[in-house]
Design an enzyme around this catalytic site. Structure first.
Site, PDB file in Angstrom:
ATOM      1  N   CYS A 104      -6.140   2.443  -0.890  1.00  0.00           N
ATOM      2  CA  CYS A 104      -5.005   2.657  -0.168  1.00  0.00           C
ATOM      3  C   CYS A 104      -3.881   1.853  -0.696  1.00  0.00           C
ATOM      4  CB  CYS A 104      -5.016   2.658   1.283  1.00  0.00           C
ATOM      5  SG  CYS A 104      -5.138   0.812   2.047  1.00  0.00           S
ATOM      6  N   HIS A 133      13.521  -2.930  -2.135  1.00  0.00           N
ATOM      7  CA  HIS A 133      13.828  -1.799  -1.290  1.00  0.00           C
ATOM      8  C   HIS A 133      14.475  -0.687  -2.285  1.00  0.00           C
ATOM      9  CE1 HIS A 133      14.328  -4.706   2.495  1.00  0.00           C
ATOM     10  NE2 HIS A 133      12.875  -4.390   2.144  1.00  0.00           N
ATOM     11  N   GLU A 185      -9.252  -7.028   0.413  1.00  0.00           N
ATOM     12  CA  GLU A 185      -8.067  -7.257  -0.237  1.00  0.00           C
ATOM     13  C   GLU A 185      -8.146  -8.705  -0.826  1.00  0.00           C
ATOM     14  OE1 GLU A 185      -4.694  -6.355   1.929  1.00  0.00           O
ATOM     15  OE2 GLU A 185      -5.622  -6.775   3.702  1.00  0.00           O
ATOM     16  N   ARG A 194       0.956   1.817   8.497  1.00  0.00           N
ATOM     17  CA  ARG A 194       1.343   0.354   8.455  1.00  0.00           C
ATOM     18  C   ARG A 194       2.209   0.151   9.836  1.00  0.00           C
ATOM     19  NH1 ARG A 194       3.085   2.512   3.263  1.00  0.00           N
ATOM     20  NH2 ARG A 194       1.947   1.692   1.704  1.00  0.00           N
ATOM     21  N   ASN A 245      -3.326  -3.978  -3.725  1.00  0.00           N
ATOM     22  CA  ASN A 245      -2.041  -4.904  -4.077  1.00  0.00           C
ATOM     23  C   ASN A 245      -2.327  -6.356  -4.061  1.00  0.00           C
ATOM     24  OD1 ASN A 245      -0.925  -2.152  -4.586  1.00  0.00           O
ATOM     25  ND2 ASN A 245       0.709  -2.772  -2.767  1.00  0.00           N
ATOM     26  N   ASP A 246      -2.790  -6.631  -2.768  1.00  0.00           N
ATOM     27  CA  ASP A 246      -3.260  -8.070  -2.711  1.00  0.00           C
ATOM     28  C   ASP A 246      -4.416  -8.298  -3.374  1.00  0.00           C
ATOM     29  OD1 ASP A 246      -1.200  -9.094  -1.044  1.00  0.00           O
ATOM     30  OD2 ASP A 246      -1.986  -8.256   0.583  1.00  0.00           O
ATOM     31  N   ARG A 265       2.689 -10.636  -6.920  1.00  0.00           N
ATOM     32  CA  ARG A 265       3.074  -9.417  -7.400  1.00  0.00           C
ATOM     33  C   ARG A 265       4.658  -9.194  -7.220  1.00  0.00           C
ATOM     34  NH1 ARG A 265       0.641  -6.714  -1.701  1.00  0.00           N
ATOM     35  NH2 ARG A 265       2.504  -6.884  -0.646  1.00  0.00           N
ATOM     36  N   ARG A 321      -3.865   0.726  10.530  1.00  0.00           N
ATOM     37  CA  ARG A 321      -4.036  -0.587  10.295  1.00  0.00           C
ATOM     38  C   ARG A 321      -3.498  -1.589  11.415  1.00  0.00           C
ATOM     39  NH1 ARG A 321      -1.661  -2.900   4.689  1.00  0.00           N
ATOM     40  NH2 ARG A 321       0.356  -2.638   6.017  1.00  0.00           N
TER      41      ARG A 321
END
Length: 539
Positions: free
Chosen positions: A497, A190, A429, A295, A450-451, A461, A331
């Site tokens: 993205c 965070h 992904e 998201r 990312n995935d 990750r 999404r």
């Protein structure tokens, strides 16, 4: 006899978490900066009342920080987590039970929170591990209030060094050229998210042993280094690099209001990723080509109940309104993995990232999924909205999603409720989806880098020691190019993205792979447009 001027240069290496260069005096924030005094137990009634007062004061502190955060949805969500904990009687109940048995308020509250912190820190799920720092911060804040100690002012022009730093303490700093070096933490924590959003250089995995307060220090958030007591030559070289970096950012900002166009004159679309309508409040819609990723987990996170159709509809319409007529891609709920939703996701999965997450969860909970699809179909009458599904692995999943969406639109029409059938696309992904992309009945594709990297490389990750594997290797780029080629051949849009889209050093590789639509964090738009302008398809 050695003097301070003769001190040797100290170099500590870590991992970059937020880019940028910072210099200033070293300031250590050791654990235990919070209240350390112990109190004698008074009458249980007084001890309980004092703890309630301290918790109320801590809640007021968090409310002030939330107000100061303005439209920052990330900061607001992190602070809301702590506020929700303070209001959760289950968290403080053990402390009040101990007080009733004769324990002093501070010892009782510390013991209750220590147990929770330990549970969160030991969790396999990265989401819960990240919350351990929030809980520890909440504990220390209440204990300081209980001891009557004022919140310590942290200088914003220093290089702050700590084992860890909770989001609320980061947000309390009036950052003014300083930086942050942590022994713990990760690039996806965070605090790292906040640091990147605010332009605060940050490095994680730094060994702070033996470092002294007040010593001059240089922090390189791009190379991942902390230099203490730099010699004149090192300081001069750092200053030159910092001036060059500042100049580069200034040049990049000149591209913000322009369309993204390659050196060959080819148009590239640059959209933004958001986690709620608040993130659009301070953005000029003309600076982007739309919203490439909404998201929707923010609608479900930290809630005592799942959002209903009307609540979701209002939020989707608000986002479309703020987007100023530009396309918005939403999404569907990507819960599970590192994003649990109480009452919806499955607790205790042995491997959450390979478990029931994304579309796998949605299809197992059609009563929840259908509510979201109905809200999205109704919102589609208010603007150019598209819907995409996360974690698709086999074509049958898209076929079932398409059937549910069509049924939702038909039910709304039968009831006389205005609705439209939005385009339905998929996230790519999972390597299996990239390899067989032609078999999937999707209206468009959005690559989640990312995935895709994580699953292609079989490397989490969220594991700092595997950071070298969390990068776009030749295998990953081959999968990306495969999807882009299919999109071009079939006339279907392909975007990317994930974080990779916003990393200026990889923009050229993505364009060379055939991508012409990138969706990035709002703070990366100018840099990406500048990188696009410098790329040519000609050798």
């Amino acid at each position: 006899m050695a003097t301070d001027d003769a001190r040797p240069v100290t170099v500590r290496r870590g991992r970059p978490a937020a880019p940028g260069l910072a210099s200033g005096p070293l300031r250590r924030l050791d654990e235990g900066d919070g209240a350390t005094s112990a109190r004698d137990a008074g009458p249980p009634e007084r001890e309980a009342a004092d703890l309630r007062d301290a918790m109320a004061a801590a809640a007021a502190d968090l409310a002030d920080l939330t107000a100061a955060a303005g439209d920052d949805a990330d900061a607001e969500g992190m602070l809301a987590f702590q506020l929700a904990l303070l209001e959760d009687e289950a968290l403080s109940e053990p402390a009040f039970a101990a007080i009733a048995a004769g324990a002093p308020a501070d010892a009782a509250f510390r013991a209750a929170l220590d147990a929770q912190v330990a549970d969160y820190a030991a969790a396999e799920d990265a989401y819960f591990r990240a919350r351990a720092a929030d809980l520890a911060d909440l504990r220390d804040r209440v204990l300081r209030r209980l001891a009557g100690e004022a919140e310590e002012a942290i200088p914003g022009d220093a290089i702050l060094v700590a084992r860890d730093l909770p989001p609320s303490r980061f947000l309390a700093v009036a950052w003014a050229g300083g930086g942050l070096a942590l022994g713990r933490g990760s690039t996806t924590s965070h605090v790292a998210i906040l640091a990147r959003a605010r332009g605060v250089p940050m490095v994680v995995g730094v060994d702070a042993d033996g470092l002294e307060d007040g010593r001059p220090a240089l922090l390189d958030g791009e190379a991942g280094t902390l230099v203490v007591e730099p010699d004149p030559a090192a300081a001069a070289a750092f200053a030159a690099r910092r001036a060059e970096s500042d100049g580069r950012r200034a040049r990049e900002e000149t591209f913000l209001a322009r369309p993204a166009v390659t050196a060959d004159g080819e148009r590239v679309r640059v959209l933004i990723n958001i986690a709620g309508p608040e993130e659009l409040a301070g953005i000029d819609p003309a600076h982007t080509d739309g919203v490439g990723l909404v998201r929707t987990e923010f609608l479900f996170d930290g809630r005592h109940h799942l959002p209903d159709e009307e609540e979701q509809l209002a939020v989707y319409r608000r986002i479309l309104d703020l987007a100023g007529g530009r396309p918005v891609t939403v999404r569907t709920l990507d819960a599970g993995g590192d994003k649990p939703v109480p009452g919806l996701t499955r607790p205790g999965e042995s491997n959450p990232f390979l478990g029931v997450r994304g579309v796998r969860l949605s299809l197992r909970r059609p009563e929840v999924f259908t509510v979201q699809l109905r809200a999205l179909a109704r919102a589609a009458t208010a603007g150019p909205l598209k819907v995409m599904v996360p974690m698709v692995s086999v074509p049958e999943e898209m076929e079932r999603c398409r059937a549910l969406l069509d049924a939702a639109v038909a039910d709304l029409a039968a009831a006389g409720v205005p609705a439209a059938r939005p385009p339905l696309g998929m996230m790519v992904e999972v390597p299996a989806a990239a390899l067989a992309v032609a078999a999937f009945p999707a209206d468009f594709y959005s690559i989640g880098s990312n995935d895709l990297i994580q699953y292609t490389m079989a490397a989490s990750r969220d594991e700092p020691e595997l950071a070298d594997l969390a990068r776009p290797t030749a295998a990953v780029m081959e999968l990306i190019a495969r999807v882009a080629v299919h999109g071009a051949a079939t006339g279907r849009e392909v975007s990317l993205c994930g974080d990779l889209a916003g990393e200026r050093e990889h923009v050229a590789d993505l364009l060379a792979a055939g991508l012409r639509t990138l969706s990035v964090t709002p703070t990366a738009v100018a840099a990406v447009k500048a990188a696009v302008a410098g790329w040519s398809a000609r050798p």
